[in-house]
Design a protein around this motif. Structure first.
Motif, mmCIF file in Angstrom:
data_model
loop_
_atom_site.group_PDB
_atom_site.id
_atom_site.type_symbol
_atom_site.label_atom_id
_atom_site.label_comp_id
_atom_site.label_asym_id
_atom_site.label_seq_id
_atom_site.Cartn_x
_atom_site.Cartn_y
_atom_site.Cartn_z
ATOM 1 N N GLY A 277 -12.294 2.939 -14.350
ATOM 2 C CA GLY A 277 -13.707 2.647 -14.089
ATOM 3 C C GLY A 277 -14.446 3.871 -13.603
ATOM 4 O O GLY A 277 -13.907 4.984 -13.570
ATOM 5 N N ARG A 278 -15.710 3.660 -13.223
ATOM 6 C CA ARG A 278 -16.514 4.762 -12.698
ATOM 7 C C ARG A 278 -17.411 4.253 -11.575
ATOM 8 O O ARG A 278 -17.799 3.086 -11.546
ATOM 9 N N LEU A 279 -17.704 5.155 -10.639
ATOM 10 C CA LEU A 279 -18.599 4.849 -9.530
ATOM 11 C C LEU A 279 -19.730 5.878 -9.515
ATOM 12 O O LEU A 279 -19.508 7.059 -9.265
ATOM 13 N N ASP A 280 -20.925 5.419 -9.854
ATOM 14 C CA ASP A 280 -22.104 6.282 -9.802
ATOM 15 C C ASP A 280 -22.726 6.201 -8.403
ATOM 16 O O ASP A 280 -22.368 5.341 -7.595
ATOM 17 N N ALA A 281 -23.636 7.101 -8.128
ATOM 18 C CA ALA A 281 -24.332 7.069 -6.836
ATOM 19 C C ALA A 281 -25.009 5.718 -6.670
ATOM 20 O O ALA A 281 -25.682 5.230 -7.578
ATOM 21 N N GLY A 282 -24.785 5.103 -5.514
ATOM 22 C CA GLY A 282 -25.350 3.788 -5.244
ATOM 23 C C GLY A 282 -24.422 2.638 -5.551
ATOM 24 O O GLY A 282 -24.737 1.493 -5.229
ATOM 25 N N SER A 283 -23.251 2.912 -6.148
ATOM 26 C CA SER A 283 -22.295 1.852 -6.473
ATOM 27 C C SER A 283 -21.550 1.403 -5.216
ATOM 28 O O SER A 283 -21.397 2.161 -4.253
ATOM 29 N N THR A 284 -21.060 0.157 -5.232
ATOM 30 C CA THR A 284 -20.284 -0.381 -4.112
ATOM 31 C C THR A 284 -18.831 0.042 -4.255
ATOM 32 O O THR A 284 -18.214 -0.204 -5.298
ATOM 33 N N PRO A 285 -18.228 0.669 -3.230
ATOM 34 C CA PRO A 285 -16.902 1.271 -3.390
ATOM 35 C C PRO A 285 -15.758 0.268 -3.507
ATOM 36 O O PRO A 285 -14.769 0.550 -4.162
ATOM 37 N N ASN A 286 -15.868 -0.889 -2.881
ATOM 38 C CA ASN A 286 -14.718 -1.789 -2.837
ATOM 39 C C ASN A 286 -14.547 -2.628 -4.092
ATOM 40 O O ASN A 286 -13.721 -3.545 -4.134
ATOM 41 N N LEU A 287 -15.331 -2.349 -5.138
ATOM 42 C CA LEU A 287 -15.155 -3.090 -6.386
ATOM 43 C C LEU A 287 -13.964 -2.587 -7.186
ATOM 44 O O LEU A 287 -13.484 -3.273 -8.089
ATOM 45 N N LEU A 288 -13.484 -1.391 -6.893
ATOM 46 C CA LEU A 288 -12.355 -0.811 -7.635
ATOM 47 C C LEU A 288 -11.235 -0.450 -6.663
ATOM 48 O O LEU A 288 -11.492 0.008 -5.552
ATOM 49 N N HIS A 289 -9.992 -0.661 -7.112
ATOM 50 C CA HIS A 289 -8.829 -0.374 -6.279
ATOM 51 C C HIS A 289 -7.830 0.434 -7.112
ATOM 52 O O HIS A 289 -7.476 0.049 -8.231
ATOM 53 N N LEU A 290 -7.406 1.565 -6.581
ATOM 54 C CA LEU A 290 -6.490 2.438 -7.317
ATOM 55 C C LEU A 290 -5.046 1.981 -7.166
ATOM 56 O O LEU A 290 -4.616 1.552 -6.092
ATOM 57 N N LYS A 291 -4.324 2.097 -8.270
ATOM 58 C CA LYS A 291 -2.868 1.958 -8.255
ATOM 59 C C LYS A 291 -2.280 3.271 -8.749
ATOM 60 O O LYS A 291 -2.980 4.090 -9.345
ATOM 61 N N SER A 292 -1.034 3.473 -8.479
ATOM 62 C CA SER A 292 -0.379 4.711 -8.916
ATOM 63 C C SER A 292 -0.573 4.898 -10.406
ATOM 64 O O SER A 292 -0.412 3.955 -11.198
ATOM 65 N N GLY A 293 -0.961 6.119 -10.785
ATOM 66 C CA GLY A 293 -1.157 6.439 -12.195
ATOM 67 C C GLY A 293 -2.549 6.156 -12.703
ATOM 68 O O GLY A 293 -2.805 6.318 -13.898
ATOM 69 N N THR A 294 -3.461 5.741 -11.827
ATOM 70 C CA THR A 294 -4.836 5.459 -12.250
ATOM 71 C C THR A 294 -5.807 6.377 -11.516
ATOM 72 O O THR A 294 -5.472 7.012 -10.510
ATOM 73 N N CYS A 295 -7.031 6.408 -11.989
ATOM 74 C CA CYS A 295 -8.103 7.177 -11.344
ATOM 75 C C CYS A 295 -9.441 6.539 -11.675
ATOM 76 O O CYS A 295 -9.525 5.676 -12.571
ATOM 77 N N VAL A 296 -10.479 6.959 -10.966
ATOM 78 C CA VAL A 296 -11.835 6.454 -11.171
ATOM 79 C C VAL A 296 -12.786 7.644 -11.232
ATOM 80 O O VAL A 296 -12.723 8.544 -10.383
#
Length: 626
Positions: A277-296
Motif C-alpha cells: 500500500g501507500r500512505l500520502d500526506a494526510g493519510s491515517t497511519p494505522n490502516l496498514l500493518h507491516l509483516k516481514s517481507g513487506t513495505c509501504v
C-alpha cells in the motif's frame, strides 16, 4: 535666587505597580507649586522631575544620584519607605548617597509629627546634602507629608541659598520677593518663570539642560507598561507577546517520514519487499500493518505505519515488478536499513507543553509560523499604543496645497507618521495647529482625549510664540520631566506627563527643525512606545571608524552618518551625510546610523580621520527584546 527646583520621588512597591495609587507624590507637587497653599506661598517651587520606584535600595540610590547631578535640582523630596518593615530602605539608601547630614531638618519634621501622634516616633526620617542638592526623606502618607513639609518649608529657601553659596544680599531680595508675592492677588512667578502676555520675554530658559543619559532614565521611570488584550493568533503579526506561549500539541503529532521512500521493518535487512500500500500526506497511519517481507510507500511528511521501524529513500531501491497498470508491486532494497532511519518521532520537533515563545517577544514571520504550528489559537499581547502627531506653526501647510507666501510644507508630520509605521503602535494624524494659545489648547484637548502618546513638533524653543510648555503646565497640569537636553541637535526637546480624563498621557514635544525632530524621535519616541508595549529595548551601538575630521561641539552631538562594511576591516567605515544643519532634512537621506560624538573638552577638541567612535544603528527591527 528664583524658583526653587524640586524633584519628587515616591518609594513604594504598591505605587510602582499601580501609579494611580500614589497620593503622597501628587500631594508634594501641589504643596511646593500651588501659591494658594501655605508651603506654596513660601517655596514658590517648580517640580522638574517626578518618579516612582519600588522599595529597592539600589534603584532609590540610582535616582537620587542622577537627580543630584542635574543642574538646578535644588531639593529632592522622597516619600515612603521610612518605616520598620523589611522593605523600608529609603533612609539607608539616602545615607549611602548624601555627603553631609542635616539632622536639624529631620528633627524639625519629627517634632512636628510627634505633636500630632506619638506613632511618629516609628518614622525613620533622614536628610542631607549631595553635590548642591538637599535631599529630604518624608513619610509615606499624604497627611504626614503635609505636616512634615509645613514644619520645614520656612527654612528650605535659605538652606538652598547656603548650599548654592548665594550672598546674604541676594537672600534678602529673595525674602522680599516672597513677601510681596504672598500678598499679590494674581500670584505670578517672579523669577525664571514663563512670562504672561504683556511681560518681557525671558532671555534664558527656566528648564535645566538635562544629560541624554538622564533623559533616558526619566522616560523609563515615568512610563508605565500598557494594557494587554487577547487576539486571534492569525492576527498577531507585529505585536508584542505579554506572556509565555507553550505548545498545545506534539510536533509532529505522529511518526512522520523524512523522505520519499518505503516504510519497512529494519530487521528484514536488504532484499526484496512486497508493496502492500501507500500512505500520502494526510493519510491515517494505522490502516496498514507491516509483516516481514513487506513495505509501504510513503511521501515526505506522511505518517508511517505504526510498526514500521525505518524508511528507505527511493534512491536506495529498484523496482523489481509492476502490475498491468504500471503500478509498483515489488522492490529491492539495496542498502541495509537502520532502526529509526528517516522517521521523525512524535514530538521530536516540539513536545506538547514545551515553551515556544517567551513573553516580550515581537511576533515576526517565523514567530507567526511557530504559533500556528504549535496549535496556539489566541495570544495575549500588548494593546497597541495610540500615538498622535500634531504639528505647530502658522507657517506650515499640508502636502498637496498650493504654497502660500511665507509658508513651508509640513514635512515633520509626514516623516513622523512614516516612522511610526515601523514602531509597534497606531499612528494618528492630528494635523497642524497655528501659533495661537486658544487653538493650541483645543488641539491638545482633542488629541489627548484620543491617544496614549502625543508627539508634537515645534513651539518649544525661546520664541514669543513658543508657548507649548507653559500651556501644558498651566492648562493641563502636566509635569515636565525635562524641558531641554544637552545634545545637538534637539536641545529644546521636552518630555511631560499628565492625567487627562482619568488616564496617564505621555507628551513628547520635538523641536520644529526637521533633522532635530527625526533624531530625537529615534532616540526618545521609540523607547516610550516600547515601554508601553512592555519591553525595554536598547539601541544597537557598535564601534565605527571615522573617514573624516570634525570639530567637536560643546554639547554631545548625534551626527547622521552612513556606515559601510568591507572584508578588510572589522569596523565599518563611517561617512558623513554632509552639512549637519538641523533644518537640512536632505542630509538625513540614506543615513543608517547616528554617530555618538562626545562634547568638546580642553584635551579633545576634535575627532580625526581613523578614530573609532560609537555609532547607533537606525532602521533595525529587532524581533526579541531584552
Amino acid at each position: 535666587m528664583g524658583l526653587i527646583k524640586f524633584a519628587i520621588l515616591t518609594v513604594s512597591d504598591t505605587c510602582y505597580a499601580d501609579q494611580t495609587k500614589d497620593e503622597s507624590g501628587p500631594t508634594l507637587v501641589r504643596l511646593v507649586t500651588n501659591a494658594e497653599t501655605k508651603t506654596g506661598q513660601i517655596l514658590k517651587g517648580h517640580v522638574s522631575y517626578k518618579a516612582i520606584v519600588p522599595d529597592d535600595r539600589e534603584k532609590i540610590e540610582d535616582v537620587l544620584k542622577t537627580w543630584a547631578s542635574l543642574p538646578n535640582v535644588h531639593v529632592i523630596l522622597t516619600t515612603g519607605g521610612t518605616g520598620f518593615s523589611d522593605r523600608d530602605v529609603t533612609p539607608e539608601a539616602t545615607k549611602n548617597v548624601i555627603e553631609k547630614e542635616t539632622p536639624g531638618i529631620s528633627l524639625a519634621m519629627l517634632n512636628a509629627s510627634l505633636k500630632v501622634t506619638h506613632m511618629a516616633m516609628l518614622s525613620r526620617l533622614t536628610s542631607g546634602i549631595r553635590n548642591k542638592t538637599l535631599i529630604i526623606n518624608m513619610p509615606g502618607s499624604p497627611k504626614a507629608v503635609v505636616e512634615c513639609l509645613e514644619a520645614i518649608a520656612i527654612s528650605i529657601p535659605h538652606a538652598v541659598d547656603l548650599i548654592l553659596n548665594i550672598s546674604s544680599e541676594v537672600s534678602q531680595v529673595h525674602k522680599m520677593i516672597q513677601s510681596t508675592q504672598h500678598t499679590c492677588s494674581h500670584k505670578k512667578e517672579i523669577l525664571n518663570s514663563q512670562t504672561e502676555e504683556g511681560e518681557r520675554r525671558l532671555r534664558q530658559s527656566p528648564y535645566p539642560m538635562v544629560p541624554v543619559e538622564s533623559a533616558f532614565k526619566l522616560i523609563e521611570e515615568n512610563t508605565i507598561i500598557g494594557e494587554v488584550e487577547i487576539i486571534n493568533a492569525c492576527n498577531a503579526f507585529g505585536r508584542i507577546l505579554r506572556e509565555n506561549v507553550y505548545s498545545a500539541v506534539n510536533l509532529p503529532p505522529f511518526r512522520a517520514s523524512v523522505k520519499d521512500g518505503y516504510a519497512v521493518l529494519d530487521t528484514d535487512g536488504k532484499g526484496r519487499r512486497e508493496i502492500i500500500g501507500r500512505l500520502d500526506a494526510g493519510s491515517t497511519p494505522n490502516l496498514l500493518h507491516l509483516k516481514s517481507g513487506t513495505c509501504v510507500w510513503v511521501n515526505t511528511g506522511a505518517s508511517v505505519p505504526n510498526n514500521a521501524t525505518a524508511v528507505v529513500q527511493v534512491e536506495d531501491t529498484i523496482v523489481k515488478k509492476y502490475n498491468s497498470d504500471g503500478k509498483e508491486m515489488e522492490i529491492e532494497i539495496l542498502v541495509e536499513p537502520k532502526s529509526g532511519q528517516d522517521i521523525r518521532p512524535v514530538g521530536s520537533d516540539l513536545k506538547e507543553g514545551a515553551l515556544v515563545l517567551n513573553a516580550n517577544t515581537k511576533i515576526c514571520e517565523v514567530e507567526m509560523g511557530l504559533l500556528i504550528s504549535c496549535g496556539c489559537l489566541q495570544v495575549k499581547v500588548s494593546k497597541l499604543p495610540l500615538v498622535g502627531v500634531l504639528s505647530t506653526g502658522s507657517e506650515l501647510q499640508a502636502a498637496g496645497e498650493s504654497l502660500k507666501p511665507g509658508h513651508i510644507y509640513d514635512s515633520n508630520k509626514i516623516t513622523l507618521m512614516s516612522m511610526l509605521k515601523n514602531f509597534t503602535c497606531v499612528p494618528i494624524d492630528f494635523g497642524i495647529v497655528i501659533d495661537d494659545e486658544l487653538e493650541t489648547i483645543r488641539a491638545l484637548e482633542k488629541a489627548l482625549n484620543e491617544v496614549d502618546v502625543l508627539v508634537t513638533s515645534g513651539s518649544v524653543s525661546m520664541g514669543d510664540k513658543d508657548f507649548l510648555k507653559p500651556i501644558l503646565e498651566k492648562k493641563f497640569h502636566a509635569l515636565v520631566h525635562f524641558g531641554r537636553l544637552n545634545m545637538k541637535p534637539g536641545k529644546p526637546m521636552t518630555f511631560a506627563t499628565c492625567n487627562f480624563q482619568g488616564k496617564k498621557k505621555y507628551i513628547l514635544c520635538l523641536p520644529g527643525n526637521p533633522v532635530s525632530a527625526v533624531v530625537t524621535a529615534y532616540l526618545f519616541l521609540q523607547p516610550i512606545i516600547n515601554r508601553l508595549n512592555g519591553i525595554k529595548s536598547k539601541p544597537i551601538i557598535i564601534k565605527s571608524k571615522i573617514t573624516f575630521s570634525h570639530e567637536l561641539d560643546v554639547r554631545p552631538e548625534f551626527m547622521r552618518a552612513i556606515l559601510q562594511w568591507d572584508d578588510s576591516d572589522p569596523h565599518p567605515q563611517a561617512y558623513t551625510t554632509g552639512n549637519q544643519t538641523s533644518s537640512r532634512l536632505l542630509n538625513c537621506r540614506n543615513a543608517n546610523a547616528l554617530l555618538l560624538l562626545p562634547s568638546r573638552t580642553e584635551e579633545i577638541m576634535q575627532i580625526k580621520k581613523g578614530d573609532l567612535v560609537n555609532a547607533m544603528l537606525l532602521h533595525i527591527d529587532q524581533c526579541i527584546f531584552e
